[in-house]
Design an enzyme around this catalytic site. Structure first.
Site, PDB file in Angstrom:
ATOM      1  N   HIS A 206       2.438  -6.680  -2.430  1.00  0.00           N
ATOM      2  CA  HIS A 206       2.799  -5.693  -3.557  1.00  0.00           C
ATOM      3  C   HIS A 206       3.503  -6.267  -4.255  1.00  0.00           C
ATOM      4  O   HIS A 206       4.021  -5.283  -5.457  1.00  0.00           O
ATOM      5  CB  HIS A 206       2.292  -4.403  -3.341  1.00  0.00           C
ATOM      6  CG  HIS A 206       3.939  -3.718  -2.216  1.00  0.00           C
ATOM      7  ND1 HIS A 206       4.041  -4.922  -0.444  1.00  0.00           N
ATOM      8  CD2 HIS A 206       4.546  -3.622  -2.382  1.00  0.00           C
ATOM      9  CE1 HIS A 206       5.038  -4.358  -0.385  1.00  0.00           C
ATOM     10  NE2 HIS A 206       5.780  -3.613  -1.429  1.00  0.00           N
TER      11      HIS A 206
HETATM   12  C1  UD1 Z   1       7.930   0.283  -3.168  1.00  0.00           C
HETATM   13  C2  UD1 Z   1       8.846   0.317  -3.499  1.00  0.00           C
HETATM   14  C3  UD1 Z   1       8.800  -1.033  -2.474  1.00  0.00           C
HETATM   15  C4  UD1 Z   1       7.772  -0.715  -1.198  1.00  0.00           C
HETATM   16  C5  UD1 Z   1       6.149  -0.671  -1.360  1.00  0.00           C
HETATM   17  C6  UD1 Z   1       5.927   0.120  -0.584  1.00  0.00           C
HETATM   18  C7  UD1 Z   1      10.911   0.568  -5.211  1.00  0.00           C
HETATM   19  C8  UD1 Z   1      11.498   0.097  -6.220  1.00  0.00           C
HETATM   20  N1  UD1 Z   1       9.823   0.048  -4.896  1.00  0.00           N
HETATM   21  O1  UD1 Z   1       6.549  -0.383  -4.474  1.00  0.00           O
HETATM   22  O2  UD1 Z   1      10.762  -1.130  -1.585  1.00  0.00           O
HETATM   23  O3  UD1 Z   1       7.712  -2.201  -0.513  1.00  0.00           O
HETATM   24  O4  UD1 Z   1       7.493   0.509  -2.515  1.00  0.00           O
HETATM   25  O5  UD1 Z   1       4.475  -0.019  -0.799  1.00  0.00           O
HETATM   26  O6  UD1 Z   1      10.743   1.460  -5.027  1.00  0.00           O
HETATM   27  N2  UD1 Z   1       0.884   3.309  -7.326  1.00  0.00           N
HETATM   28  C9  UD1 Z   1      -0.206   3.576  -7.284  1.00  0.00           C
HETATM   29  N3  UD1 Z   1       0.082   5.070  -6.223  1.00  0.00           N
HETATM   30  C10 UD1 Z   1       0.857   5.478  -5.397  1.00  0.00           C
HETATM   31  C11 UD1 Z   1       1.404   4.688  -5.667  1.00  0.00           C
HETATM   32  C12 UD1 Z   1       1.797   3.800  -6.456  1.00  0.00           C
HETATM   33  O7  UD1 Z   1      -1.049   3.678  -8.010  1.00  0.00           O
HETATM   34  O8  UD1 Z   1      -0.032   6.355  -4.780  1.00  0.00           O
HETATM   35  C13 UD1 Z   1       1.113   2.157  -8.876  1.00  0.00           C
HETATM   36  C14 UD1 Z   1       1.839   2.591 -10.172  1.00  0.00           C
HETATM   37  O9  UD1 Z   1       1.105   2.223 -10.925  1.00  0.00           O
HETATM   38  C15 UD1 Z   1       2.960   2.226  -9.789  1.00  0.00           C
HETATM   39  C16 UD1 Z   1       3.102   1.240  -8.964  1.00  0.00           C
HETATM   40  O10 UD1 Z   1       2.024   1.110  -8.182  1.00  0.00           O
HETATM   41  O11 UD1 Z   1       3.285   2.019 -11.347  1.00  0.00           O
HETATM   42  C17 UD1 Z   1       3.865   0.744  -8.440  1.00  0.00           C
HETATM   43  O12 UD1 Z   1       4.395   2.021  -7.797  1.00  0.00           O
HETATM   44  P1  UD1 Z   1       6.495   2.436  -7.106  1.00  0.00           P
HETATM   45  O13 UD1 Z   1       6.418   3.535  -6.374  1.00  0.00           O
HETATM   46  O14 UD1 Z   1       7.145   2.217  -8.700  1.00  0.00           O
HETATM   47  O15 UD1 Z   1       6.336   0.829  -6.020  1.00  0.00           O
HETATM   48  P2  UD1 Z   1       5.575  -0.330  -5.371  1.00  0.00           P
HETATM   49  O16 UD1 Z   1       5.006  -0.926  -5.584  1.00  0.00           O
HETATM   50  O17 UD1 Z   1       4.992   0.708  -4.686  1.00  0.00           O
END
Ligand code: UD1
Length: 366
Positions: A206
């Site tokens: 991820h």
């Molecule tokens: C975040 C943390 C990471 C952690 C991870 C655990 C940051 C920079 N990164 O990464 O350190 O290891 O969480 O999972 O804070 N999305 C969904 N549904 C959700 C959440 C996210 O579809 O409920 C998708 C969205 O497209 C979003 C992407 O995931 O743009 C990234 O989400 P984001 O929360 O920015 O970072 P993570 O990859 O989840």
């Protein structure tokens, strides 16, 4: 007067870390206000964790959701500031290294509210990742720094931070010890997936560094698809989107893609896997806690003890390194550590499973 702590959570691993600490705060008679930024909003990444970990409903849900880093962090900063002004806590508590951690620490520090950081001092020394920036800033804003490991304490010392530093052990270890039993009592995900213990691999991907470069993601997916046993792949939504966006398919070769696994199912899948292949920090450690070999899809790790102990090896995105690690595993007798390290038991490196109580005790005394 009762002490009032305001806790910020937002992403999946933070729910896992906050659960044992919340229990310990309640046991110590410390009032806690729980704030969910909404960084993770899908039911499978958020609500399911609250239910399984018996975390109470957040007192404030900020509903921030996904956005580019600056916008996401900025919106959180503004919303958290509003909550802090209303709640006036004695202290703010943040976990780990996400954008929610950064926003919480910054909002509180600007208002002169002391900040405690759980999982302080971790470093990958790779400032191209958002997590490294978030944890460095959070540590430099915090006045209480709860470190899981000796290496974390040393990292802080190297940056001139010694005051307020406490090595308490790892709250994720607390959580695994507490929940592994519950996971064994729950219906086994292996049955539903028709898997036999030690006859499958478990993989997670991820990190932006792996998902956002289509060529690298394609190479990793192909590498996993070519393994000689089923590879269960619980897909983070960002990975699912990246795979689809790049016109690739997750259902190929040995791959068995599933939705994001709830915590207890994930623990069961980890415990019974032949090996785990991951870019997650938490999953690397959980593999070690369960005595399962881990192949890490990164060039570096914050959890250096798992590598030194010989239970984790960094294969990055390199098929040759993955092949040589799998070769080592095929010759492994199951006794000594698979990758030739010192084999120190988890409790000597990550605490005795009571890190959360230590956190509550120190907060109470401050
Ligand atoms: C975040 C943390 C990471 C952690 C991870 C655990 C940051 C920079 N990164 O990464 O350190 O290891 O969480 O999972 O804070 N999305 C969904 N549904 C959700 C959440 C996210 O579809 O409920 C998708 C969205 O497209 C979003 C992407 O995931 O743009 C990234 O989400 P984001 O929360 O920015 O970072 P993570 O990859 O989840």
């Amino acid at each position: 007067m009762h002490m009032k702590i305001l806790t910020i959570v937002g992403a999946r691993p933070q729910f896992v870390k906050a659960a044992p600490v919340s229990r310990a705060l309640a046991a110590r008679g410390i009032a806690e206000v729980l704030v969910h930024t909404g960084q993770h909003y899908d039911r499978q990444l958020s609500d399911v964790f609250f239910e399984q970990l018996a975390l109470r409903k957040p007192d404030h849900h900020l509903g921030i959701g996904s956005a580019p880093h600056g916008a996401q962090t900025g919106r959180m900063l503004e919303a958290i500031e509003g909550v802090l002004l209303g709640e006036r806590p004695d202290r703010l508590l943040v976990y780990g290294d996400t954008n929610s951690t950064l926003a919480g620490a910054l909002a509180a520090a600007k208002l002169g509210i002391p900040v405690a950081h759980v999982e302080a001092g971790l470093r990958s020394f790779n400032r191209t990742t958002p997590e490294e920036i978030n944890r460095v800033v959070a540590d430099h804003l915090a006045d209480l720094l709860f470190c899981p490991t000796a290496a974390a304490v040393a990292n802080l010392a190297a940056e001139g931070i010694a005051r307020g530093v406490h090595r308490v052990g790892d709250v994720m270890y607390d959580s695994v010890l507490y929940n592994a039993r519950l996971a064994e009592l729950a219906p086994s995900p292996l049955d539903a997936l028709e898997l036999s213990p030690k006859r499958y691999y478990l993989a997670t991907i991820h990190r932006a560094s792996n998902t956002d470069d289509p060529a690298r993601l394609d190479a990793i997916v192909k590498m996993l698809a070519s393994l000689p046993a089923p590879v269960v792949l619980p897909l983070h939504p960002r990975t699912a989107k990246a795979i689809e966006g790049a016109g690739m398919v997750a259902l190929q070769g040995s791959l068995r893609p599933i939705g994001p696994a709830p915590y207890l199912e994930m623990l069961a899948l980890e415990r019974h896997a032949r090996a785990i292949i991951t870019d997650s920090g938490g999953v690397q450690k959980e593999a070690y806690f369960f005595g399962v070999p881990c192949l890490t899809l990164r060039a570096e790790t914050e959890w250096v003890e798992t590598v030194e102990a010989g239970w984790n090896t960094l294969v990055d995105g390199d098929p040759a390194r993955l092949a040589s690690a799998l070769d080592a595993l095929s010759r492994w007798d199951g006794a000594a550590p698979p990758f030739g390290g010192h084999g120190t038991p988890a409790r000597d490196l990550y605490g005795d499973g009571h890190a959360a109580e230590a956190v509550a005790e120190i907060l109470f005394a401050c």
